[in-house]
Design a protein around this motif. Sequence first.
Motif, PDB file in Angstrom:
ATOM      1  N   MET A 142       4.586   1.981  -3.229  1.00 29.15           N
ATOM      2  CA  MET A 142       4.823   0.888  -2.257  1.00 29.15           C
ATOM      3  C   MET A 142       4.456  -0.590  -2.457  1.00 29.15           C
ATOM      4  O   MET A 142       3.331  -0.775  -2.100  1.00 29.15           O
ATOM      5  CB  MET A 142       4.250   1.463  -0.996  1.00 29.15           C
ATOM      6  N   LEU A 172      -9.708   1.006   2.096  1.00 25.73           N
ATOM      7  CA  LEU A 172      -9.253   2.380   1.807  1.00 25.73           C
ATOM      8  C   LEU A 172      -8.959   3.298   3.035  1.00 25.73           C
ATOM      9  O   LEU A 172      -7.929   3.977   3.243  1.00 25.73           O
ATOM     10  CB  LEU A 172     -10.159   3.130   0.844  1.00 25.73           C
ATOM     11  N   TYR A 181       2.808  -2.935  -0.128  1.00 27.33           N
ATOM     12  CA  TYR A 181       1.635  -2.738   0.822  1.00 27.33           C
ATOM     13  C   TYR A 181       0.397  -4.049   0.542  1.00 27.33           C
ATOM     14  O   TYR A 181      -0.203  -4.308   1.363  1.00 27.33           O
ATOM     15  CB  TYR A 181       1.040  -1.667   0.527  1.00 27.33           C
ATOM     16  N   PHE A 182       0.558  -4.576  -0.737  1.00 22.55           N
ATOM     17  CA  PHE A 182      -0.472  -5.329  -1.324  1.00 22.55           C
ATOM     18  C   PHE A 182       0.121  -6.877  -1.549  1.00 22.55           C
ATOM     19  O   PHE A 182       1.084  -6.753  -2.000  1.00 22.55           O
ATOM     20  CB  PHE A 182      -1.267  -4.865  -2.589  1.00 22.55           C
ATOM     21  N   ILE A 210      -5.417   2.101   4.628  1.00 24.35           N
ATOM     22  CA  ILE A 210      -4.486   3.196   3.785  1.00 24.35           C
ATOM     23  C   ILE A 210      -4.396   4.360   4.069  1.00 24.35           C
ATOM     24  O   ILE A 210      -3.304   5.020   4.612  1.00 24.35           O
ATOM     25  CB  ILE A 210      -4.586   2.820   2.286  1.00 24.35           C
ATOM     26  N   LEU A 247      -2.636  -5.343   2.864  1.00 22.38           N
ATOM     27  CA  LEU A 247      -4.086  -5.530   2.194  1.00 22.38           C
ATOM     28  C   LEU A 247      -3.854  -6.605   1.274  1.00 22.38           C
ATOM     29  O   LEU A 247      -2.607  -6.830   0.588  1.00 22.38           O
ATOM     30  CB  LEU A 247      -4.492  -4.437   1.624  1.00 22.38           C
ATOM     31  N   LYS A 268      -0.929   3.558  -4.979  1.00 19.11           N
ATOM     32  CA  LYS A 268      -0.125   3.231  -3.703  1.00 19.11           C
ATOM     33  C   LYS A 268       0.752   2.192  -4.091  1.00 19.11           C
ATOM     34  O   LYS A 268       1.995   2.196  -3.430  1.00 19.11           O
ATOM     35  CB  LYS A 268      -1.153   2.878  -2.747  1.00 19.11           C
ATOM     36  N   ARG A 314      -5.699  -3.197  -6.480  1.00 18.81           N
ATOM     37  CA  ARG A 314      -6.695  -2.716  -7.446  1.00 18.81           C
ATOM     38  C   ARG A 314      -7.354  -1.568  -6.564  1.00 18.81           C
ATOM     39  O   ARG A 314      -8.421  -0.610  -6.937  1.00 18.81           O
ATOM     40  CB  ARG A 314      -7.906  -3.684  -7.778  1.00 18.81           C
ATOM     41  N   ILE A 315      -7.518  -1.815  -5.092  1.00 13.54           N
ATOM     42  CA  ILE A 315      -8.131  -0.651  -4.459  1.00 13.54           C
ATOM     43  C   ILE A 315      -7.345   0.648  -4.470  1.00 13.54           C
ATOM     44  O   ILE A 315      -8.155   1.719  -4.318  1.00 13.54           O
ATOM     45  CB  ILE A 315      -8.116  -1.155  -2.882  1.00 13.54           C
ATOM     46  N   LYS A 316      -5.955   0.709  -4.662  1.00 16.21           N
ATOM     47  CA  LYS A 316      -5.204   2.128  -4.873  1.00 16.21           C
ATOM     48  C   LYS A 316      -4.242   1.764  -5.615  1.00 16.21           C
ATOM     49  O   LYS A 316      -3.089   1.662  -5.025  1.00 16.21           O
ATOM     50  CB  LYS A 316      -5.192   2.493  -3.484  1.00 16.21           C
TER      51      LYS A 316
END
Lengths: 162, 291
Positions: free
Chosen positions: A62, B268, A65-66, B271, A49, A58, A53-55
């Motif tokens: 990890m 989201l 992931y971003f 994920i 992704l 996470k 900022r979305i999670k």
Amino acid sequence: MANLVVGVGDFAVSNDPEDIIKTFALGSCVAIIFLHKTSRTVGMVHVALPESRIKPEKAVTMPGYFADTGIPAILKAMNAKGCVTGGNNMIIKLAGGASVMDTNNTFNIGKRNILSIKKILWSLGMGPTTEDLGGTFSRTVTVPVKTGKITLSCPGKKDWPL
Amino acid sequence: MTKSIKDDILKAIREVPLISPSASQLLEISNDPDHGLVDLVNIVKHDAPLTAQLLRIVNSAAFSRRAEITSIDRALSLLGEDMVVGMVLADAASHLFDSSLEGYGGAKGDLWEHNLRSAVAAKKIAAYSKTRVNGDTSFTCGLLHDLGKAIISDYLKNTPAEIIPAIAQGKFNNYSAAEQEILGLDHAEVGLELARYWQLPEPLPSVIGYHHKPDQAPSEIKPLAYVVHLGDIIAMLSGGGTGSDNLFHGLVPEYVDYIDLNNDDLALVVIEVNEEFNRIRNSLGREGVEQ
């Protein structure tokens, strides 16, 4: 020899010429491959992704992931292996960022991943030398550390180099 | 020629073993919006092998309980309905899920993993439906939606190398259209026929049949058909496809009339789907590479 399999949001760095770094079936995800010329170190991060900022929690467990946390994390790991990341000592290649057949371009995670990765690389004074991005097919990426030659594969297609 | 292949495929469907009475009842109960866990317990406790399997899983390392669980009520509440339905279906249709999908250039396990990922995604997407859609039914439809591929795969051997360039040249709009041209029917239609042959309750067969064309589904199942459609698309984008057809399917843009999902919601969901998919897959002992 070890097969280092890079899962979603994961990254791997190796300077062992016997290692093979691999990530399976990239859809909208993007693999960023870093080839450090003088130390012959290879790094790969599998970005799912564009923005953490979305999670944010996470990104703590990890970071790969971003795009915005994955690139600093792998560069730090490469620095720890003795790679000096400035100048033109680093070759960067990108693969993935595919989409389904989406005429209205609403599920464009792949395109947003690509844009975010390029912006971050540019902000660090870096950029991809080669890329195989987009389209409507998945990509598996294989890099033997010894040669740094990247092979892409997809069911129903002949393997091709990146 | 095509008619003969189509007849062979329809005959092949009728030769698929029927699913067990427990599996059939479980799907029926799970599809009932008013069901409770006690209804599932009543089915499972009358099936000794199923009871033993559930207790084995709940007492496995994946759940790391201090005390052994011996009650099926407790086991079911710990596992959750998705896990139970997934396990029962994986077992009931293992001969199909374990197909190597040679006609799609796939590998053994791809079909199970794609359907499980789609099921998890469909259940998440159901929460974003503009009208109420049952999450459990969405999950079950996701688990079943691509089973038709296991039946037609043998008839598609050596075709991916022709189909992929033909789509690129615009000869076919998508992979299903190529299946139609070669076989006279596509995997969704075969899945629909299989679900009817198994006498699965509606809306399961119809949703399987319309998962690539939810816009053409009857109005009463349209919201659910869109939910399963998006679940399938998210699974494909996550890389969890079934081989050569992955991503060569269209997103039906009218989903916006049924599903309220912005870019942040979608991120989201991606994920959460990856996390939940890995949890269920690892618990069911079908561990593989995280994708």
